[in-house]
Scaffold this active site. Structure first.
Site, PDB file in Angstrom:
ATOM      1  CB  CYS A 245      -0.917  -0.001   1.222  1.00  0.00           C
ATOM      2  SG  CYS A 245      -1.813   1.556   1.426  1.00  0.00           S
TER       3      CYS A 245
ATOM      4  CB  CYS B 238       0.842   1.358   4.388  1.00  0.00           C
ATOM      5  SG  CYS B 238      -0.823   0.958   4.958  1.00  0.00           S
TER       6      CYS B 238
ATOM      7  CG  ASP C 104      -2.834  14.582  -4.547  1.00  0.00           C
ATOM      8  OD1 ASP C 104      -3.788  13.893  -4.143  1.00  0.00           O
ATOM      9  OD2 ASP C 104      -2.265  14.379  -5.635  1.00  0.00           O
TER      10      ASP C 104
ATOM     11  CG  HIS D  73      -4.672  -0.581   4.833  1.00  0.00           C
ATOM     12  ND1 HIS D  73      -4.027   0.075   3.813  1.00  0.00           N
ATOM     13  CD2 HIS D  73      -5.643  -1.321   4.254  1.00  0.00           C
ATOM     14  CE1 HIS D  73      -4.582  -0.250   2.662  1.00  0.00           C
ATOM     15  NE2 HIS D  73      -5.564  -1.106   2.895  1.00  0.00           N
TER      16      HIS D  73
ATOM     17  CG  ASN E 279     -12.410  10.293  -5.364  1.00  0.00           C
ATOM     18  OD1 ASN E 279     -13.432  10.972  -5.442  1.00  0.00           O
ATOM     19  ND2 ASN E 279     -11.224  10.732  -5.767  1.00  0.00           N
TER      20      ASN E 279
ATOM     21  CG  HIS F 140      -4.435   3.826   3.282  1.00  0.00           C
ATOM     22  ND1 HIS F 140      -3.429   3.144   3.970  1.00  0.00           N
ATOM     23  CD2 HIS F 140      -4.898   4.759   4.159  1.00  0.00           C
ATOM     24  CE1 HIS F 140      -3.306   3.653   5.188  1.00  0.00           C
ATOM     25  NE2 HIS F 140      -4.178   4.631   5.327  1.00  0.00           N
TER      26      HIS F 140
ATOM     27  CG  HIS G  92      -7.127   8.945  -0.057  1.00  0.00           C
ATOM     28  ND1 HIS G  92      -7.231   7.625  -0.436  1.00  0.00           N
ATOM     29  CD2 HIS G  92      -7.354   9.683  -1.163  1.00  0.00           C
ATOM     30  CE1 HIS G  92      -7.512   7.554  -1.724  1.00  0.00           C
ATOM     31  NE2 HIS G  92      -7.604   8.796  -2.197  1.00  0.00           N
TER      32      HIS G  92
ATOM     33  CG  HIS H 242      -8.759  14.016  -2.472  1.00  0.00           C
ATOM     34  ND1 HIS H 242      -7.678  13.987  -3.329  1.00  0.00           N
ATOM     35  CD2 HIS H 242      -9.330  12.792  -2.556  1.00  0.00           C
ATOM     36  CE1 HIS H 242      -7.609  12.793  -3.902  1.00  0.00           C
ATOM     37  NE2 HIS H 242      -8.601  12.050  -3.456  1.00  0.00           N
TER      38      HIS H 242
END
Ligand code: DGP
Length: 112
Positions: free
Chosen positions: A3, A6, A29, A45, A85, A96, A98, A100
């Protein structure tokens, strides 16, 4: 587990850190879609927001308590957008969880 997030959390892949605490990690990003574009991820995770449940919801609550501090650190005084997303139709590329954080300019009114 293979990942990329990770690996970023563990310092195996370099990142531009914005915030770190015991629960989450935030970094810029690599492919910004706004003038300011950061990600915040749980250290645990969790594959996506579709995997949020009673057992891990406290992690997400913590992240949302921290997001205003990250936004302040990024200078997003005019507002910002938080997006996650999920899955193929949601165009999730990294599996994983996240969020934004997008801002630094007036964002599009379109959400999709
Ligand atoms: P999503 O499409 O919602 O899964 O967003 C994944 C985001 O992760 C995408 O905007 C690009 C970003 N990203 C992918 N790999 C890396 C990386 O190695 N470093 C950083 N900083 N961002 C990455």
């Amino acid at each position: 587990m293979d990942c990329i997030f990770c690996a970023i959390i563990n310092g195996e892949i370099p990142s531009s850190k914005v915030w770190e605490d015991e629960v989450c990690y935030s970094f810029l990003d690599i492919n910004p879609q706004a003038k300011v574009h950061a990600l915040v991820v749980p250290k645990e995770h969790i594959p996506s927001a579709d995997a949020i449940c009673e057992d891990n919801a406290a992690v997400v609550a913590h992240i949302f308590a921290v997001i205003p501090k990250i936004a302040e650190a990024l200078g997003l005084s005019g507002g910002y957008r938080v997006v996650t997303n999920i899955g193929e139709d949601g165009c999730q590329s990294v599996k994983h969880l996240h969020f934004h954080i997008l801002g630094g300019e007036k964002l599009s009114e379109n959400m999709a």
